[in-house]
Structures are given as C-alpha cells and as structure tokens.
Write an enzyme that holds these catalytic residues in place. Structure first.
Site, PDB file in Angstrom:
ATOM      1  N   ARG A   1      -9.803 -16.314 -15.264  1.00 48.71           N
ATOM      2  CA  ARG A   1      -9.479 -16.212 -13.914  1.00 48.71           C
ATOM      3  C   ARG A   1      -8.207 -17.226 -13.870  1.00 48.71           C
ATOM      4  O   ARG A   1      -7.517 -16.840 -12.810  1.00 48.71           O
ATOM      5  CB  ARG A   1     -10.733 -16.528 -13.080  1.00 48.71           C
ATOM      6  CG  ARG A   1     -10.217 -16.381 -11.664  1.00 48.71           C
ATOM      7  CD  ARG A   1     -11.297 -16.452 -10.424  1.00 48.71           C
ATOM      8  NE  ARG A   1     -12.723 -17.318 -11.060  1.00 48.71           N
ATOM      9  CZ  ARG A   1     -12.824 -18.549 -11.103  1.00 48.71           C
ATOM     10  NH1 ARG A   1     -11.857 -19.455 -10.996  1.00 48.71           N
ATOM     11  NH2 ARG A   1     -14.080 -18.866 -11.709  1.00 48.71           N
TER      12      ARG A   1
ATOM     13  N   TYR B   1       3.858  -1.959   6.316  1.00 54.56           N
ATOM     14  CA  TYR B   1       2.722  -1.436   5.709  1.00 54.56           C
ATOM     15  C   TYR B   1       1.382  -1.392   6.519  1.00 54.56           C
ATOM     16  O   TYR B   1       1.036  -2.670   6.940  1.00 54.56           O
ATOM     17  CB  TYR B   1       2.421  -1.799   4.209  1.00 54.56           C
ATOM     18  CG  TYR B   1       1.178  -1.154   3.655  1.00 54.56           C
ATOM     19  CD1 TYR B   1       1.355   0.268   3.176  1.00 54.56           C
ATOM     20  CD2 TYR B   1      -0.046  -1.965   3.255  1.00 54.56           C
ATOM     21  CE1 TYR B   1       0.360   0.745   2.463  1.00 54.56           C
ATOM     22  CE2 TYR B   1      -1.075  -1.519   2.610  1.00 54.56           C
ATOM     23  CZ  TYR B   1      -0.867  -0.016   2.260  1.00 54.56           C
ATOM     24  OH  TYR B   1      -1.872   0.761   1.632  1.00 54.56           O
TER      25      TYR B   1
ATOM     26  N   ASP C   1       8.016  -8.152   1.588  1.00 57.89           N
ATOM     27  CA  ASP C   1       7.423  -7.255   0.655  1.00 57.89           C
ATOM     28  C   ASP C   1       8.437  -6.401   0.248  1.00 57.89           C
ATOM     29  O   ASP C   1       9.056  -5.417   1.023  1.00 57.89           O
ATOM     30  CB  ASP C   1       6.411  -6.550   1.710  1.00 57.89           C
ATOM     31  CG  ASP C   1       5.523  -5.600   0.863  1.00 57.89           C
ATOM     32  OD1 ASP C   1       6.018  -5.051  -0.131  1.00 57.89           O
ATOM     33  OD2 ASP C   1       4.358  -5.060   1.473  1.00 57.89           O
TER      34      ASP C   1
ATOM     35  N   LYS D   1       3.004   0.759  -7.018  1.00 50.90           N
ATOM     36  CA  LYS D   1       3.871   1.719  -6.572  1.00 50.90           C
ATOM     37  C   LYS D   1       4.896   1.865  -7.781  1.00 50.90           C
ATOM     38  O   LYS D   1       4.690   2.103  -9.002  1.00 50.90           O
ATOM     39  CB  LYS D   1       4.581   1.456  -5.377  1.00 50.90           C
ATOM     40  CG  LYS D   1       3.515   0.952  -4.121  1.00 50.90           C
ATOM     41  CD  LYS D   1       2.639   2.279  -3.902  1.00 50.90           C
ATOM     42  CE  LYS D   1       1.253   1.985  -3.069  1.00 50.90           C
ATOM     43  NZ  LYS D   1       1.465   1.014  -1.810  1.00 50.90           N
TER      44      LYS D   1
HETATM   45  C1  LIG Z   1       0.793   0.428  -0.698  1.00 50.18           C
HETATM   46  C2  LIG Z   1       1.488  -0.819  -0.301  1.00 50.18           C
HETATM   47  C3  LIG Z   1       0.902  -2.243  -0.112  1.00 50.18           C
HETATM   48  C4  LIG Z   1      -0.685  -2.606  -0.388  1.00 50.18           C
HETATM   49  O1  LIG Z   1      -0.714  -2.446  -1.896  1.00 50.18           O
HETATM   50  P1  LIG Z   1      -2.187  -1.958  -2.586  1.00 50.18           P
HETATM   51  O2  LIG Z   1      -1.627  -2.153  -4.088  1.00 50.18           O
HETATM   52  O3  LIG Z   1      -2.480  -0.731  -2.108  1.00 50.18           O
HETATM   53  O4  LIG Z   1      -2.934  -2.957  -2.319  1.00 50.18           O
HETATM   54  C5  LIG Z   1       1.616  -3.254   0.791  1.00 50.18           C
HETATM   55  N1  LIG Z   1       2.746  -3.102   1.016  1.00 50.18           N
HETATM   56  C6  LIG Z   1       3.352  -1.813   0.770  1.00 50.18           C
HETATM   57  C7  LIG Z   1       4.903  -1.816   1.171  1.00 50.18           C
HETATM   58  C8  LIG Z   1       2.917  -0.818   0.209  1.00 50.18           C
HETATM   59  O5  LIG Z   1       3.547   0.464   0.085  1.00 50.18           O
END
Ligand SMILES: *Cc1c(COP(=O)(O)O)cnc(C)c1O
Length: 386
Positions: free
Chosen positions: A51, A103, A175, A200
């Site tokens: 961890r 998001y 982000d 993504k």
């Molecule tokens: C999908 C997404 C998240 C969340 O990420 P997860 O991997 O689904 O927890 C956060 N910010 C953006 C812009 C996203 O597209």
C-alpha cells in the site's frame, strides 16, 4: 523536468520504466503485498508494504510526474480517489471553489462528502478573471478547475486564473483528464496540483479505472504520500502496468483522436439539424484563442445540440457504431447524454444555469475511420426527425 526534449519520447521512455534487476524493457508486474527485510529496519531499496509503495506503481508514478513536469506523481484506485485524497489537504472551515461545469462526481464529492467534515464549496465563473478575483471569499483555500470543462468545453485561462488565485493564497488544482499532458501541462501554466481520471485517455482502452495526481512542491509531495498511504485508495500493480502500457501510445492515439474530432466538429457545424457545436478547436468557439495559448490543440471532446425537430431518444437508439455509454477517452467512439448520465448528480436548476440542457449530446470521438463515425452520426440524426 523531463529528461527528454519531446513528450512523444518521454511517453515511452520516461520515468523508471525499465527493470533495473533484469533489464526487462517493460516494468514487471510486482504481485506482492510485502517485501522481505534483511534485518530489523533493513528494507531492501526501501520497499516495505505494497500500500505504501509497489515497484510497478512507482514506475507509473515517476512517469506521470515526468510527463507533467512535476516533483512527484501518485496513482490511485480511481480519478475520484485521487481528487478525494487531494481534498484532504484542506480542513474544516476551508472553502473550495469549483469552476462551473466540473465533472459531476467532483461536484458530488464536495456537495455530499466533504461538506460532512465542514469543507464548503462555491461554484465560480472562471471566464472573467477580474470578476473572479474580486469575488473570491475570504475563507477560500483552493480551487478546482477543468479546461476545457465537462461537458460544454468551456475554456479557462489557466495562467491568469492561477495567478489570480495565488494572489489570494489559494491552492490551484487542475483536473486535466480531457487533455492529458500530451495536449496541456497545467503545472507549467502555474497550477499547483494536477489530477487525472486516468480511466480516460491516459489508459485509453476503456479497460480499467485509475486516478493520478502530480504535485509541484516538497511539502505537497510529503503530505500526499502520507495521505495516499493513510487512506489507502491505491492503484493495484496490474492496473498500474496496463496504464503504463496505455501511456506509451498516448501520442499516436491523441493525434488520431484530435484529427477525427476536428473533422466531426466541422461536419456537425455545417449540418442543418445541428443547433450548436461546442468544441474549442473550432475558430468560431469563444474559447479558441485562449485554448490555443495554453494547449497543443482543441482536444477530442465535443458536445452538440440538435434542432428542436429532432427526438434525442431516437437519435441515441439509432446509433449503430457509436456506443451510448458513460465515460470517454477510449479508442472506441462513445456518446452520452450529460443531463441524465454524467451530470445527473447535479440538480436540474444548477445544470440549466450552467448551460447543460436536456438536449445536449456529448461525443468522445474514437480512433475509428472518421468517415464511418460520421456516417453513423448522420444516419442517427436523419432517423431522429420528429
Ligand atoms: C471520469 C472523470 C473523473 C472521475 O474519474 P474516475 O476514474 O471515474 O473516478 C474526474 N474528472 C473528470 C474530468 C472525468 O472525466
């Protein structure tokens, strides 16, 4: 700083991506929870418990730090685990600012989780920097920004917003999920911390869920390392390996993704049944110039609205190639309905106020042949006539 001049090379050779022990050109998947100690307090190369640190995850963490020009990287079980862990930098009484259109899950984290420990939030408009700076509340300690933002692809001037936020002592968190370090590097524009849903584009194949964070100061490095270990929402070694593998082809994938998206945006813009196209790569888009000043290009994500004589349900059910699904950033084209899917956790009044209408369609363009994607969209638009 990267050891390589060009990011295309760093994607493949950056971080510590070869195995020191055997010379294997790929980092092995270290499926171990613990590490033998030679004597009390004698840990081999610092490894202790998985961890706290695992060599496969560490290779990924050094890679993302290098790609973003940060001091250290951290890998988490999901994008929200990364954002949630970073939020622990703040404490009771602190206010976090959210740029509009963040998001939906990030909004929910602030609205229904952080609020329980006394961290408050405000949604702010980051399109006018002067007005933004004037309106920063005295208890604000941090800001979370997405540019282009989800799902209307609104662009924020990251340099100007970071400078304004810093004048008031805020920590700037970007982000960068939609752009990846291949298209935009927020730390170089003045941000303090970058977070990703690596689920993504970074992973790129819709086959795993992962999150990353990159920090820029020693203090943040120590604190996030402590939080990552204390909270424990870490990325497993197999997923870390897959993510490293995905990142190697990020450059070629993004080039094709962006080419396809630009062509589809132009095609949609000239389609008589399309009311509006949101894509910062279009010269007519209000964010075009600002985006160009801070990113390589307009990215991949685009949204559009059909004219009122179209039935949106029929549009979605008529698609044959483009898949109706949440998420984005995979090699396959995905389409979604933000109002009922990704942004359903945001109350309707707030959604409408920020422009997420019930007719909005979001497209994550894949790397299929662009003519095939266009033919499928065209067919579904034609069949959606009321
Ligand atoms: C999908 C997404 C998240 C969340 O990420 P997860 O991997 O689904 O927890 C956060 N910010 C953006 C812009 C996203 O597209």
């Amino acid at each position: 700083m990267s050891q390589f001049k060009n990011i295309e090379t760093a994607l493949i050779h950056g971080g510590s991506t070869t195995d020191e022990t055997t010379g294997a050109v790929n980092v092995p998947i270290y499926l171990t929870s613990t590490f033998k100690q030679d004597g009390l307090g004698q840990r081999r190369q610092g490894w202790e418990y998985a961890r706290t640190g695992n060599p496969t995850r560490a290779a990924l963490e050094s890679l993302i730090a290098e790609l973003d020009g940060g001091l250290a990287g951290f890998a988490f079980a999901s994008g929200l685990a990364a954002i949630g862990t970073v939020l622990h930098l703040f404490s009771t009484g602190d206010r976090i600012l959210l740029s509009s259109n963040v998001y939906g899950g990030t909004f929910r984290l602030l609205d229904q989780v952080a609020s329980h420990v006394g961290i408050t939030y405000s949604i702010v408009d980051t399109s006018n920097v002067e007005a933004f700076e004037q309106s920063i509340p005295a208890d604000a300690r941090g800001i979370i920004v997405e540019s282009p933002a989800n799902p209307l692809l609104t662009v924020t001037d990251l340099r100007a917003i970071s400078a304004a936020a810093h004048r008031k002592g805020l920590t700037v968190i970007v982000d960068n999920t939609f752009m990846t370090p291949y298209l935009q590097q927020p730390l170089k524009l003045g941000a303090d911390i970058v977070v990703y849903s690596a689920t993504k584009y970074l992973a790129g194949h819709s086959d795993l869920v992962a999150g990353l964070a990159v920090v820029s100061t020693e203090e943040q490095r120590e604190r996030i390392a402590f939080l990552q270990n204390s909270i424990g929402a870490v990325l497993p070694p197999f997923d870390s390996y897959l993510l490293i593998r995905g990142i190697k082809t990020l450059g070629v994938r993004m080039d094709r993704h962006v080419d396809n998206a630009s062509r589809i945006a132009l095609w949609l813009q000239s389609h008589p049944a399309v009311k509006h196209v949101y894509y910062p790569g279009l010269k007519s888009d209000p964010g075009y110039e600002t985006n160009r000043s801070q990113a390589r290009n307009g990215g991949v994500m685009l949204s559009f609205e059909l004219t009122d004589n179209r039935d949106i349900r029929r549009f979605f059910s008529s698609l044959r190639l483009v898949t109706l699904a949440e998420s984005l950033g995979g090699v396959e084209s995905l389409v979604c309905h933000p109002a009922s899917m990704t942004h359903a956790s945001i109350p309707r009044e707030i959604r409408l106020k920020v422009g997420i209408t019930d007719g909005l369609i979001r497209l994550s363009t894949g790397i299929e042949n662009v003519d095939d994607i266009i033919a499928d969209l065209d067919n579904a638009i034609n069949l959606s006539k009321k």
